[in-house]
Design an enzyme around this catalytic site. Structure first.
Site, PDB file in Angstrom:
ATOM      1  N   GLY A 108      -5.167  -1.470  -6.547  1.00 44.93           N
ATOM      2  CA  GLY A 108      -4.409  -0.476  -7.282  1.00 44.93           C
ATOM      3  C   GLY A 108      -5.149   0.848  -7.451  1.00 44.93           C
ATOM      4  O   GLY A 108      -6.330   0.984  -7.123  1.00 44.93           O
ATOM      5  N   HIS A 109      -4.427   1.817  -8.010  1.00 49.31           N
ATOM      6  CA  HIS A 109      -4.985   3.161  -8.134  1.00 49.31           C
ATOM      7  C   HIS A 109      -6.162   3.207  -9.117  1.00 49.31           C
ATOM      8  O   HIS A 109      -6.230   2.455 -10.079  1.00 49.31           O
ATOM      9  CB  HIS A 109      -3.911   4.182  -8.516  1.00 49.31           C
ATOM     10  CG  HIS A 109      -3.205   3.914  -9.802  1.00 49.31           C
ATOM     11  ND1 HIS A 109      -2.172   4.689 -10.250  1.00 49.31           N
ATOM     12  CD2 HIS A 109      -3.367   2.955 -10.746  1.00 49.31           C
ATOM     13  CE1 HIS A 109      -1.733   4.240 -11.405  1.00 49.31           C
ATOM     14  NE2 HIS A 109      -2.448   3.188 -11.732  1.00 49.31           N
TER      15      HIS A 109
END
Length: 359
Positions: free
Chosen positions: A252-253
Site C-alpha cells: 500500500g501507499h
C-alpha cells in the site's frame, strides 16, 4: 558450455576436493544429476544422496564433507560455507552464457516521446511506451508492452519483463528486475468520507484523495509478476536496496520496506506501514496499516499482523491444517467457550462458598 571445477573456483571461490579438471555443463538435483552436471547439498538430511549421486561434482559445506568420511572417496567436491548461494551464482552464470545477447536499440513499434532520454545501450522491445521526461539508463531492457510514465527513471542494468508498468514520477534503482504484469506507482487506496446522516438516511459519498507521491525503488530489487506497489499519498512509497518480492503481493501507499527483506507471494501490506531490514514475510500474510516491524522480524505464512512488532523474532497467528473432524471438534469447543467459562465461574463460586461454610 562446460567448465572445469578449477575454472569455477577461480570465479566463485571455494576449495576443490577431487579432480580439478572435472568438467560440468549444468546443474541438477543430487538424485537426478549425471556425470557432466553439478549438484549441491544444502540440507544435511539429504547426505545419503551424496553417496549414491552420479553427479560429476557436488557443492558441499566443510562440516558435511567431514560427516561423509570414507563415503566421500572417489567423488569430486567444491567445498564452500554456503553451497546454496554458490549454486545460485553458478546457475545464473550458465543462464547468462546460454542466453543470446539482445542488440541495443529501439523496436520500430515502440513509442518514445521526444522529451524522453534513452541510453544508446538500452534495449527497447515491441510496443513499449516511454513518456516525456522519462530516463532510461545504460543497459536497461524493456520487453514488449512495457509502460514507463512521464518523469520516471529506470536505473542502469534493470530489466522490465513484458507488460510491466511503472507510472509517472517513480524512480527505479540500478539492476532492478520487474516481472511481467507488475504495476509500480498506481494510486494508493485513499478516500475521505463525506457523508451526512445515519442509517438509511445517510447521504454523500467518498472523495478520492489525490496520490501525489511516487515510488522509490533501491538497487538490486526484484519484484514478482502481477505485484502492485502503490504510489504515496504525499511522500514516496520506498522499497530499499536488495528487497525481493514474490508474485501477486500488494504494498500500500507510503509503506517503507527495509533493505534485504523478502516477501512471499500473496502477502498484503496496508498503507503507511514500515517493515525493517532483513525481515521475512510469509505467503498470504496480512499486515495492517500504520504499524512498524523491527529488523529481523519473521512473519509466518497466512499470519495477520494488527499491531507493531518492534522486537526481532518469529511471529505466527495462522492455524495449521488438521484433520477435518478434529477441526470441527475444536470449532465446537470455541463456540462453547462462553458457556464453559460461566460454568467454571459457578463452580469456583460454589467452592468458595463451601470453603467459607467449613471455616
Amino acid at each position: 558450455m562446460a567448465l572445469t571445477l578449477e575454472e569455477l573456483v577461480k570465479r566463485f571461490g571455494g576449495e576443490i576436493a577431487g579432480d580439478a579438471q572435472c568438467k560440468v555443463g549444468g546443474l541438477a538435483p543430487l538424485d537426478q544429476a549425471g556425470p557432466q552436471q553439478l549438484a549441491f547439498l544444502a540440507n544435511p538430511k539429504y547426505l545419503s544422496q551424496v553417496e549414491s549421486t552420479r553427479a560429476g561434482a557436488v557443492l558441499i559445506a566443510p562440516k558435511d564433507l567431514e560427516k561423509l568420511g570414507a563415503a566421500a572417496g572417489g567423488r569430486n567436491f567444491i567445498v564452500t560455507p554456503n553451497p546454496y548461494a554458490y549454486f545460485a551464482r553458478v546457475a545464473q552464470m550458465f543462464i547468462d552464457l546460454a542466453t543470446p545477447q539482445r542488440a541495443a536499440g529501439v523496436h520500430p513499434s515502440a513509442t518514445i516521446d521526444p522529451a524522453a532520454q534513452v541510453a544508446a545501450s538500452a534495449v527497447i522491445g515491441p510496443h513499449v511506451t516511454v513518456e516525456a521526461g522519462a530516463v532510461i539508463e545504460d543497459g536497461v531492457q524493456l520487453d514488449a508492452n512495457v509502460f514507463v510514465g512521464r518523469g520516471t527513471t529506470i536505473g542502469a542494468g534493470s530489466h522490465l519483463y513484458p507488460n510491466a508498468s511503472v507510472y509517472h514520477g517513480c524512480k527505479v534503482g540500478p539492476r532492478a528486475i520487474i516481472h511481467a504484469g507488475a504495476v509500480i506507482g498506481s494510486d494508493g487506496f485513499g478516500f475521505a468520507p463525506d457523508f451526512v446522516g445515519d442509517g438509511d438516511a445517510r447521504t454523500g459519498s467518498w472523495v478520492k484523495i489525490p496520490q501525489v507521491g511516487g515510488v522509490t525503488i533501491g538497487p538490486d530489487v526484484e519484484i514478482g509478476a502481477n505485484t502492485t506497489i502503490d504510489r504515496g499519498a504525499m511522500a514516496d512509497t520506498v522499497i530499499e536496496e536488495c528487497v525481493k518480492i514474490d508474485n501477486q503481493v500488494q504494498i500500500g501507499h507510503n509503506c517503507r520496506i527495509g533493505a534485504y527483506t523478502v516477501i512471499a507471494g500473496s502477502a498484503g501490506i496496508a498503507g503507511s506501514t514500515t517493515i525493517g531490514r532483513h525481515c521475512m514475510i510469509g505467503g498470504a500474510a496480512g499486515i495492517a496499516g500504520h504499524v512498524t516491524l523491527g529488523d529481523y522480524v519473521i512473519i509466518t505464512a497466512k499470519s495477520g499482523v494488527s499491531k507493531s512488532l518492534p522486537k526481532a523474532g518469529i511471529y505466527t497467528s495462522a492455524f495449521p491444517a488438521v484433520d477435518h473432524g478434529e477441526w470441527n471438534k475444536s470449532a465446537a469447543l470455541v463456540r462453547n467457550l462462553d458457556k464453559l467459562r460461566e460454568r467454571i465461574k459457578a463452580l469456583e463460586a460454589a467452592l468458595a462458598a463451601q470453603g467459607g461454610t467449613d471455616a
